[in-house]
Design a protein around this motif. Structure first.
Motif, mmCIF file in Angstrom:
data_model
loop_
_atom_site.group_PDB
_atom_site.id
_atom_site.type_symbol
_atom_site.label_atom_id
_atom_site.label_comp_id
_atom_site.label_asym_id
_atom_site.label_seq_id
_atom_site.Cartn_x
_atom_site.Cartn_y
_atom_site.Cartn_z
ATOM 1 N N ASN A 36 -0.606 -17.984 29.416
ATOM 2 C CA ASN A 36 0.803 -17.567 29.446
ATOM 3 C C ASN A 36 1.251 -16.960 28.115
ATOM 4 N N ARG A 37 0.858 -17.603 27.000
ATOM 5 C CA ARG A 37 1.306 -17.106 25.690
ATOM 6 C C ARG A 37 0.640 -15.777 25.345
ATOM 7 N N THR A 74 -4.006 -29.257 42.358
ATOM 8 C CA THR A 74 -3.637 -29.978 41.136
ATOM 9 C C THR A 74 -3.555 -28.959 40.008
ATOM 10 N N VAL A 75 -2.460 -29.022 39.229
ATOM 11 C CA VAL A 75 -2.273 -28.060 38.145
ATOM 12 C C VAL A 75 -2.042 -28.797 36.832
ATOM 13 N N TYR A 76 -2.585 -28.213 35.767
ATOM 14 C CA TYR A 76 -2.417 -28.745 34.408
ATOM 15 C C TYR A 76 -1.179 -28.073 33.826
ATOM 16 N N ALA A 77 -0.028 -28.732 33.944
ATOM 17 C CA ALA A 77 1.234 -28.119 33.560
ATOM 18 C C ALA A 77 1.573 -28.328 32.091
ATOM 19 N N PHE A 78 1.293 -29.553 31.582
ATOM 20 C CA PHE A 78 1.659 -29.847 30.192
ATOM 21 C C PHE A 78 0.763 -30.959 29.661
ATOM 22 N N SER A 79 -0.047 -30.617 28.687
ATOM 23 C CA SER A 79 -0.946 -31.591 28.070
ATOM 24 C C SER A 79 -0.195 -32.398 27.012
ATOM 25 N N LYS A 84 2.224 -30.983 20.189
ATOM 26 C CA LYS A 84 1.962 -30.554 18.814
ATOM 27 C C LYS A 84 2.382 -29.100 18.565
ATOM 28 N N ARG A 85 2.775 -28.401 19.604
ATOM 29 C CA ARG A 85 3.213 -27.017 19.451
ATOM 30 C C ARG A 85 4.569 -26.969 18.734
ATOM 31 N N PRO A 86 5.006 -25.784 18.297
ATOM 32 C CA PRO A 86 6.310 -25.674 17.632
ATOM 33 C C PRO A 86 7.426 -26.275 18.490
ATOM 34 N N LYS A 87 8.392 -26.925 17.813
ATOM 35 C CA LYS A 87 9.454 -27.646 18.516
ATOM 36 C C LYS A 87 10.215 -26.751 19.481
ATOM 37 N N ASP A 88 10.487 -25.525 19.075
ATOM 38 C CA ASP A 88 11.256 -24.647 19.959
ATOM 39 C C ASP A 88 10.491 -24.335 21.238
ATOM 40 N N GLU A 89 9.145 -24.230 21.144
ATOM 41 C CA GLU A 89 8.355 -23.972 22.344
ATOM 42 C C GLU A 89 8.321 -25.195 23.252
#
Length: 334
Positions: A36-37, A74-79, A84-89
């Motif tokens: 996505n990014r 089954t989907v990997y939506a959020f690990s 640990k990614r930037p707070k805004d993301e």
């Protein structure tokens, strides 16, 4: 954008789907929706828009799966690692999740029509409370649906899931529901977040990365794993068909490996039961060796008692997990 897309396949897609369905089809497909990014950078758009496009692609992919008779996704939506990614993301992803689960609840009639059961796998305690409540309502509202299943891995990693399963078994031993000798590979599988689902037949990762990133490590040991270079928001019906064809080409060897593994598990359990009976008879046999009939009777009795203990433990575990969702749901008046 709706979770459940209506609409038929076009003529060429229908013909291709029918050809594929003449062969063995996966019943459960898992996706690592990666890219996505990179898609956002490629299109010179904000990261959040890339994630939004990724969700739209999920809705479209679920439609394809429905037409291909794939009953579970089954989907990997959020690990957990994504925290640990930037707070805004991270904040943006949480807000996107709120919007999408709110939309899902608005579509309850459509979900009921198609019999879609939503499950969310992961440690919801890591999430904001308002999002926990939305997720709980979605899970409880669709719990009785049984035509197709969408498992959303959120605040999830496989190592965390396995560690949690070990904790659950330790809890069972502490509570006197099971014995330490009852712990087994099969029991651990039954304590995973995914215990209500069969293991995935096919696991797909997009974006060209060739690693599982701590996703379904336990469950995918006998799955067909396909790595595809396409970025997730650019995923197509033909990419999915290509992955299914890979599964079909490897179906026999996968099925053979699964059958052998089941046989091995059964033999392991039998040996464990025999060891427990041998120890019991040694301590309670008055020094006399037990004959074959007595050993067999003791073995059958022990296995029946063990199975009863395990089932009572699993019922207690189910009640504990259901209560977590029910309590969250009550606070928003389901």
């Amino acid at each position: 954008m709706s979770w459940i897309r209506e609409g038929e396949l076009n003529l060429i897609e229908k013909l291709s789907a029918n050809v594929l369905k003449a062969g063995p089809m996966p019943k459960h497909v898992a996706f690592i929706m990666d890219g996505n990014r990179r898609f956002a950078r490629k299109k010179n758009m904000e990261r959040q828009e890339g994630h939004m496009q990724g969700f739209n692609k999920l809705a479209e992919t679920l439609r394809w799966c429905k037409h291909l008779d794939i009953q579970e996704v089954t989907v990997y939506a959020f690990s957990i690692e994504n925290f640990k990614r930037p707070k805004d993301e991270v904040d943006g992803l949480m807000e996107l999740a709120r919007q999408k689960f709110e939309r899902l609840l608005e579509e309850h009639e459509n979900l009921e029509k198609h019999g879609v059961c939503i499950r969310v796998l992961g440690d919801l305690n890591m999430l904001p409370l308002d999002l926990q409540k939305l997720i709980a309502k979605a899970v409880v509202t669709t719990r009785s649906h049984n035509k197709c299943f969408l498992n959303v891995c959120f605040a999830y990693t496989s190592r965390y899931e396995i560690t949690n399963a070990v904790r659950e078994m330790a809890w069972g031993v502490e509570q006197g529901l099971i014995r330490a000798s009852d712990v087994s590979e099969v029991l651990l599988s039954d304590c995973l977040y995914s215990n209500n689902s069969p293991n995935p037949d096919l696991l797909i990762r997009t974006s060209g990365e060739v690693r599982l990133s701590d996703f379904l490590l336990w469950q995918s040991s006998h799955s067909c794993i396909v790595f595809q270079s396409v970025l997730w928001p650019e995923y197509s019906f033909w990419n999915l068909c290509e992955a299914i064809l890979q599964y079909q080409l490897n179906h026999k060897s996968i099925q053979k490996a699964r059958d052998l593994h089941r046989e091995h598990q059964a033999l392991q359990q039998l040996e464990a039961d025999r060891d427990c009976i041998a120890e019991h008879l040694q301590h309670h046999g008055n020094g006399k060796p037990a004959d074959a009939q007595r050993r067999q009777e003791a073995l059958l009795h022990y296995a029946a008692c063990r199975e009863e203990r395990v089932q009572e433990f699993l019922q207690a575990l189910k009640h504990k997990r259901d209560s977590f969702f029910n309590d969250l749901c009550k606070s928003v008046v389901c």
